[in-house]
Scaffold this motif. Structure first.
Motif, PDB file in Angstrom:
ATOM      1  N   ALA A  34       0.708  -1.334  -0.163  1.00 36.39           N
ATOM      2  CA  ALA A  34       0.137  -0.145   0.186  1.00 36.39           C
ATOM      3  C   ALA A  34       0.874   1.082   0.001  1.00 36.39           C
ATOM      4  O   ALA A  34       1.934   1.191   0.435  1.00 36.39           O
ATOM      5  N   VAL A  35       0.351   2.383  -0.558  1.00 35.50           N
ATOM      6  CA  VAL A  35       1.073   3.494  -0.607  1.00 35.50           C
ATOM      7  C   VAL A  35      -0.056   4.638  -0.440  1.00 35.50           C
ATOM      8  O   VAL A  35      -1.094   4.570  -1.084  1.00 35.50           O
ATOM      9  N   ALA A  36       0.164   5.742   0.424  1.00 35.91           N
ATOM     10  CA  ALA A  36      -0.640   6.658   0.724  1.00 35.91           C
ATOM     11  C   ALA A  36      -0.087   7.889   1.203  1.00 35.91           C
ATOM     12  O   ALA A  36       0.459   7.705   2.118  1.00 35.91           O
ATOM     13  N   GLY A  37       0.182   8.779   0.299  1.00 39.08           N
ATOM     14  CA  GLY A  37       1.044   9.959   0.644  1.00 39.08           C
ATOM     15  C   GLY A  37       2.443   9.539   0.928  1.00 39.08           C
ATOM     16  O   GLY A  37       2.942   8.913   0.101  1.00 39.08           O
ATOM     17  N   ALA A  88      10.089   8.563  -0.056  1.00 36.26           N
ATOM     18  CA  ALA A  88       9.890   9.754  -1.071  1.00 36.26           C
ATOM     19  C   ALA A  88      10.355  10.935  -0.482  1.00 36.26           C
ATOM     20  O   ALA A  88      10.838  11.654  -1.665  1.00 36.26           O
ATOM     21  N   ASP A  89      10.636  11.333   0.681  1.00 37.44           N
ATOM     22  CA  ASP A  89      10.986  12.273   1.055  1.00 37.44           C
ATOM     23  C   ASP A  89      11.355  12.264   2.637  1.00 37.44           C
ATOM     24  O   ASP A  89      11.197  10.953   3.066  1.00 37.44           O
ATOM     25  N   ALA A  90      11.972  13.289   3.092  1.00 36.97           N
ATOM     26  CA  ALA A  90      12.605  12.931   4.673  1.00 36.97           C
ATOM     27  C   ALA A  90      11.601  12.699   5.789  1.00 36.97           C
ATOM     28  O   ALA A  90      11.822  11.961   6.698  1.00 36.97           O
ATOM     29  N   GLN A 132      -3.192  11.336   9.134  1.00 31.45           N
ATOM     30  CA  GLN A 132      -3.816  12.036   7.899  1.00 31.45           C
ATOM     31  C   GLN A 132      -2.866  11.621   6.510  1.00 31.45           C
ATOM     32  O   GLN A 132      -1.667  11.458   6.656  1.00 31.45           O
ATOM     33  N   PRO A 133      -3.621  11.667   5.336  1.00 29.94           N
ATOM     34  CA  PRO A 133      -2.655  11.497   4.074  1.00 29.94           C
ATOM     35  C   PRO A 133      -1.751  12.473   3.928  1.00 29.94           C
ATOM     36  O   PRO A 133      -1.533  13.435   4.228  1.00 29.94           O
TER      37      PRO A 133
END
Length: 116
Positions: free
Chosen positions: A12-15, A43-45, A115-116
């Motif tokens: 799964a991937v969400a945000g 994806a980011d820090a 939260q997303p």
């Protein structure tokens, strides 16, 4: 002696959240494979990686030093470790970025509460 293998799947991937499941044998060579798979999912820090290890077998010769190289570097990364065995939980518990879930249900509750 057979060759250790590992399979890594993104479930799964969400945000900034990514749920990854691993199965196979975690040993010296496969720690590096899993590490690179996790790095590719950052994806980011502020990425939160849910790492499901319930179907992973542990090579008895895996040293704490090898295990320390499993998680990608980054102070703001967060790791939700699902179903890790006690023998390997202790070295990972020293990392303040890690939280532990005994099963998928408790990890999913944490996932859905964010939260997303």
């Amino acid at each position: 002696m057979g060759t250790a293998t590992i399979q890594v799947r993104v479930l799964a991937v969400a945000g900034r959240r990514v749920w990854v499941a691993a199965r196979g044998t975690l040993g010296g060579p496969t720690v590096r494979v899993l590490h690179y798979c996790l790095c590719a999912r950052v994806a980011d820090a502020r990425t939160q990686l849910y790492l499901d290890l319930r179907e992973l077998c542990w090579d008895k010769e895996l040293s704490p030093g090898e295990l320390s190289g499993l998680l990608p570097a980054g102070e703001r990364l967060r790791f939700h470790i699902v179903g890790v065995r006690e023998a390997l939980r202790a070295p990972m518990a020293r990392d303040p970025r890690c939280s532990f879930h005994p099963d998928a249900a408790s990890a999913w509750a944490a996932w859905t509460a964010q939260q997303p």
